[in-house]
Motif scaffolding. Structure first.
Motif, PDB file in Angstrom:
ATOM      1  N   ARG A   5       0.545 -19.109   7.815  1.00  0.00           N
ATOM      2  CA  ARG A   5       0.770 -19.581   9.178  1.00  0.00           C
ATOM      3  C   ARG A   5       2.264 -19.601   9.457  1.00  0.00           C
ATOM      4  N   PRO A   6       2.668 -19.187  10.676  1.00  0.00           N
ATOM      5  CA  PRO A   6       4.090 -19.231  11.012  1.00  0.00           C
ATOM      6  C   PRO A   6       4.637 -20.650  10.921  1.00  0.00           C
ATOM      7  N   GLU A   7       5.819 -20.791  10.402  1.00  0.00           N
ATOM      8  CA  GLU A   7       6.482 -22.091  10.299  1.00  0.00           C
ATOM      9  C   GLU A   7       6.978 -22.516  11.669  1.00  0.00           C
ATOM     10  N   ARG A   8       6.892 -23.810  11.938  1.00  0.00           N
ATOM     11  CA  ARG A   8       7.366 -24.332  13.225  1.00  0.00           C
ATOM     12  C   ARG A   8       8.539 -25.264  13.018  1.00  0.00           C
ATOM     13  N   ARG A   9       9.471 -25.184  13.939  1.00  0.00           N
ATOM     14  CA  ARG A   9      10.597 -26.118  13.935  1.00  0.00           C
ATOM     15  C   ARG A   9      10.130 -27.463  14.486  1.00  0.00           C
ATOM     16  N   PRO A  10      10.878 -28.533  14.204  1.00  0.00           N
ATOM     17  CA  PRO A  10      10.565 -29.824  14.843  1.00  0.00           C
ATOM     18  C   PRO A  10      10.532 -29.659  16.360  1.00  0.00           C
ATOM     19  N   GLY A  11       9.501 -30.186  16.973  1.00  0.00           N
ATOM     20  CA  GLY A  11       9.361 -30.034  18.410  1.00  0.00           C
ATOM     21  C   GLY A  11       8.397 -28.934  18.792  1.00  0.00           C
ATOM     22  N   GLY A  12       7.953 -28.150  17.803  1.00  0.00           N
ATOM     23  CA  GLY A  12       6.892 -27.194  18.070  1.00  0.00           C
ATOM     24  C   GLY A  12       7.315 -25.757  18.225  1.00  0.00           C
ATOM     25  N   ALA A  13       8.594 -25.445  18.327  1.00  0.00           N
ATOM     26  CA  ALA A  13       9.015 -24.063  18.506  1.00  0.00           C
ATOM     27  C   ALA A  13       8.871 -23.288  17.205  1.00  0.00           C
ATOM     28  N   LEU A  14       8.491 -22.013  17.326  1.00  0.00           N
ATOM     29  CA  LEU A  14       8.355 -21.174  16.142  1.00  0.00           C
ATOM     30  C   LEU A  14       9.710 -20.931  15.492  1.00  0.00           C
ATOM     31  N   ALA A  15       9.778 -21.108  14.176  1.00  0.00           N
ATOM     32  CA  ALA A  15      11.002 -20.780  13.449  1.00  0.00           C
ATOM     33  C   ALA A  15      11.088 -19.272  13.299  1.00  0.00           C
ATOM     34  N   SER A  16      12.297 -18.748  13.255  1.00  0.00           N
ATOM     35  CA  SER A  16      12.460 -17.310  13.080  1.00  0.00           C
ATOM     36  C   SER A  16      12.012 -16.911  11.678  1.00  0.00           C
ATOM     37  N   ARG A  17      11.392 -15.738  11.595  1.00  0.00           N
ATOM     38  CA  ARG A  17      10.897 -15.235  10.322  1.00  0.00           C
ATOM     39  C   ARG A  17      11.711 -14.011   9.935  1.00  0.00           C
ATOM     40  N   PRO A  18      12.077 -13.892   8.663  1.00  0.00           N
ATOM     41  CA  PRO A  18      12.896 -12.757   8.255  1.00  0.00           C
ATOM     42  C   PRO A  18      12.132 -11.439   8.341  1.00  0.00           C
ATOM     43  N   LEU A  19      12.812 -10.407   8.820  1.00  0.00           N
ATOM     44  CA  LEU A  19      12.289  -9.050   8.825  1.00  0.00           C
ATOM     45  C   LEU A  19      13.323  -8.164   8.131  1.00  0.00           C
TER      46      LEU A  19
END
Length: 235
Positions: A5-19
């Motif tokens: 599952r994508p990681e979320r920042r505090p507050g609900g925004a999606l954290a950036s994922r490395p590509l």
């Protein structure tokens, strides 16, 4: 890995994922003929601003770029995964043979977990070659494709000139829905390098890409651009 599952920042925004975006570049002696190596250097350097634009448009992906070169042996041209905003191309010089299998082993080492992150987006691997492998290509390819991230990677191959081994490049792609791109002049090479750096990068980095997969389970890649009209074949 498919259930991550994508990681979320505090507050609900999606954290950036490395590509991880990795150039795998042939710099054998034949690449020094007819300006091929100069054209490749120029095409990649000109594509970098377009890569930065794509990365800015998708803050959910953190694009990290590096490069492997192969001739008589293989080594990292740019070893550190570098944020695309800071990435600068280092010009290739042509000499030696075509040890493509060793290059694939180098890449495979970096797609193991660790150092590869569990939560990364599918990496993009771009193989550019004008000839045939002079080492154990089959073992290098197996080493790469036996890894989960090697198998899930977006693998693109560009053939420079008519002497490039399409069978080898197709085996690297390992996807019947994709074919090697044929560049017989600098205009075609520039167009394909830009396409990989923009449209392919967009497809791999888009948040919805996790649900947009082909019948092989890989990210769906847009159609490549047509050959430039009127440009003569020089390679």
């Amino acid at each position: 890995m498919t259930n991550i599952r994508p990681e979320r920042r505090p507050g609900g925004a999606l954290a950036s994922r490395p590509l991880h975006f990795i150039w795998i570049a042939d710099c054998s002696g034949s690449m020094g003929v007819s300006g091929k190596i100069e054209s490749l250097n120029t095409a990649i350097r000109e594509a970098i601003p377009h890569m930065r634009d794509v990365a800015r448009e998708n803050p959910n992906a953190r694009v990290l770029v590096r490069a492997v070169k192969f001739s008589a042996g293989a080594e990292w041209l740019i070893a550190q995964p570098t944020p695309v905003e800071q990435f600068e191309w280092v010009d290739l010089q042509a000499s030696g043979e075509t040890d493509m299998g060793r290059a694939l082993k180098l890449v495979a080492e970096q797609l193991k977990i660790p150092p590869m992150e569990l939560r990364a987006l599918p990496p993009v691997l771009v193989l550019v070659s004008d000839g045939q492998p002079t080492d154990d290509f089959a073992t290098g390819l197996k080493t790469l494709l036996d890894l989960p991230w090697g198998k899930r990677a977006v693998r693109i191959a560009i053939a420079i000139g008519e002497d490039a081994d399409h069978d080898v490049l197709q085996r690297f792609i390992n996807n019947p829905e994709l074919k090697p791109l044929q560049a017989n002049n600098s205009e075609a090479l520039t167009r394909y390098i830009k396409w990989v750096s923009t449209e392919v990068l967009k497809a791999a980095s888009a948040p919805q890409s996790q649900g947009r997969v082909s019948s092989t389970g890989n990210v769906v890649i847009p159609q490549p651009p047509p050959d430039p009209a009127g440009a003569p074949d020089v390679w």
